[in-house]
Design an enzyme around this catalytic site. Structure first.
Site, short mmCIF file in Angstrom:
data_model
loop_
_atom_site.label_atom_id
_atom_site.label_comp_id
_atom_site.label_asym_id
_atom_site.label_seq_id
_atom_site.Cartn_x
_atom_site.Cartn_y
_atom_site.Cartn_z
N LEU A 138 0.86 -1.17 0.00
CA LEU A 138 0.00 0.00 0.00
C LEU A 138 0.90 1.22 0.00
O LEU A 138 1.97 1.21 0.62
CB LEU A 138 -0.89 0.04 1.25
CG LEU A 138 -1.96 -1.06 1.40
CD1 LEU A 138 -2.71 -0.86 2.71
CD2 LEU A 138 -2.93 -1.05 0.23
N ASP A 139 0.50 2.28 -0.68
CA ASP A 139 1.26 3.52 -0.65
C ASP A 139 1.40 3.99 0.80
O ASP A 139 0.54 3.70 1.64
CB ASP A 139 0.56 4.61 -1.46
CG ASP A 139 0.51 4.29 -2.95
OD1 ASP A 139 1.39 3.54 -3.41
OD2 ASP A 139 -0.40 4.78 -3.63
N ARG A 140 2.45 4.75 1.06
CA ARG A 140 2.71 5.23 2.42
C ARG A 140 1.46 5.88 3.04
O ARG A 140 1.12 5.62 4.19
CB ARG A 140 3.85 6.25 2.40
CG ARG A 140 4.18 6.81 3.80
CD ARG A 140 4.93 8.11 3.70
NE ARG A 140 6.30 7.94 3.30
CZ ARG A 140 7.33 7.77 4.13
NH1 ARG A 140 7.12 7.74 5.43
NH2 ARG A 140 8.56 7.63 3.67
N THR A 142 -1.67 5.58 2.19
CA THR A 142 -2.91 4.78 2.14
C THR A 142 -2.97 3.88 3.36
O THR A 142 -1.99 3.22 3.71
CB THR A 142 -2.94 3.92 0.86
OG1 THR A 142 -2.87 4.77 -0.29
CG2 THR A 142 -4.22 3.10 0.80
N ARG A 239 -5.34 6.16 -7.77
CA ARG A 239 -4.98 7.58 -7.79
C ARG A 239 -4.95 8.12 -9.22
O ARG A 239 -5.45 9.23 -9.49
CB ARG A 239 -3.62 7.76 -7.10
CG ARG A 239 -3.65 7.36 -5.63
CD ARG A 239 -2.27 7.20 -5.04
NE ARG A 239 -1.53 8.46 -5.07
CZ ARG A 239 -0.26 8.57 -4.70
NH1 ARG A 239 0.42 7.49 -4.31
NH2 ARG A 239 0.34 9.74 -4.75
#
Length: 298
Positions: A138-140, A142, A239
């Protein structure tokens, strides 16, 4: 409702049921922990009703029943974790609820705290030779449900059979603007530039095909709350697709956002349904979205 009596032993707390209800609401009333933390305690098998262990959130407890919550070493270690909580753990996998701001895995600075480093420390407390393996990221910024494997073999099983293993990946996104359509689908091909920004093309340009489906949950004049389902799992897929729709994710300056009223990225991994790589049973893990997402889209 509950009584406040606890046993003399430090290994467990016992609560007596005084009103018929489901087990999860009873536990939420009985112990001072978040909803996700209580779900984690249940999933790890720390709860017994009248001496019988259970992991069922919806089990009915009756007046007079005794609910016992074990305080084992795993629970102690879990409480010491920073930026995440354990939702489920067995010999093959660990499922966590990651907070926004925590990296999944280190990139440049190997000393920076990550979900991977936190879990590695956690499992080595029980066995120094134990390891964890990251299955997806997961993105930082998120938050939400994330899956790890406990062996390299399990990691390979999951990744090599990703489309069969993962039945559903659900997200909640707070996006800018008022989304007009109740439902929709975005299909495009994604490529990453040398500056690590992913861009979208409506026709096949040699990139990776990406499919995102959305459902409008609620909206205000400024923001909309969307339920998203990924048919593919590409880097920055949601995104990029939200920017393409003209409704970038709140706080996502990289992909077109101009506002950030919630002081974080408006993206949360709310649901993960998998076929267990060993038992072949279906498991669904749900993480409650931040309340700020709902407040800003009313």
């Amino acid at each position: 409702m509950r009584d406040n009596s606890k046993p003399t032993t430090p290994q467990a707390a016992v609560y007596k049921v005084v009103q018929e209800q489901q087990l999860l609401p009873f536990l939420l009333q009985s112990i001072s922990k978040s909803r996700n933390a209580v779900k984690s305690i249940l999933s790890r098998g720390q709860v017994s009703v009248n001496g019988k262990p259970t992991t069922r959130h919806d089990q009915i407890v009756n007046v007079g029943d005794k609910v016992e919550i074990m305080t084992n070493q795993a629970a102690k270690s879990d409480s010491e974790l920073t930026g995440l909580s354990i939702m489920y753990e067995d010999d093959a996998i660990i499922v966590i609820d990651k907070e926004a701001g925590l990296l999944s895995m280190a990139a440049k600075d190997k000393k920076e705290m990550t979900a991977f480093s936190e879990l590695s420390t956690y499992i080595r407390k029980a066995n120094r030779s134990s390891r964890v393996f990251i299955v997806h990221r997961l993105d930082r910024e998120t938050s939400g449900v994330m899956l790890f494997a406990k062996t390299e073999e399990v990691k390979k099983l999951l990744q090599d059979n990703w489309e069969e293993s993962v039945q559903e990946r659900g997200y909640i996104a707070l996006v800018e603007g008022k989304v007009r359509n109740e439902t929709g689908e975005i299909i495009s091909w994604l490529k990453e530039t040398r500056t690590f920004k992913v861009y979208s093309n409506p026709t096949d340009n040699g990139g990776q095909k990406a499919i995102t489906r959305y459902k409008l949950l609620q909206s205000s004049a400024q923001f909309s709350l969307l339920e998203l389902r990924l048919e593919t799992g590409r880097k920055n897929q949601i995104r990029v697709h939200m920017e393409e729709m003209g409704h970038p994710v709140v706080g996502d300056k990289k992909y077109g956002a101009t506002t950030n009223p919630i002081k974080r990225l408006g993206l949360h991994a709310v649901k993960l349904t998998i076929i267990h790589p060993i038992t072949k049973e279906q498991h669904t893990f749900i993480s409650d979205p931040p309340t700020s997402f709902y407040k800003k889209s009313k």
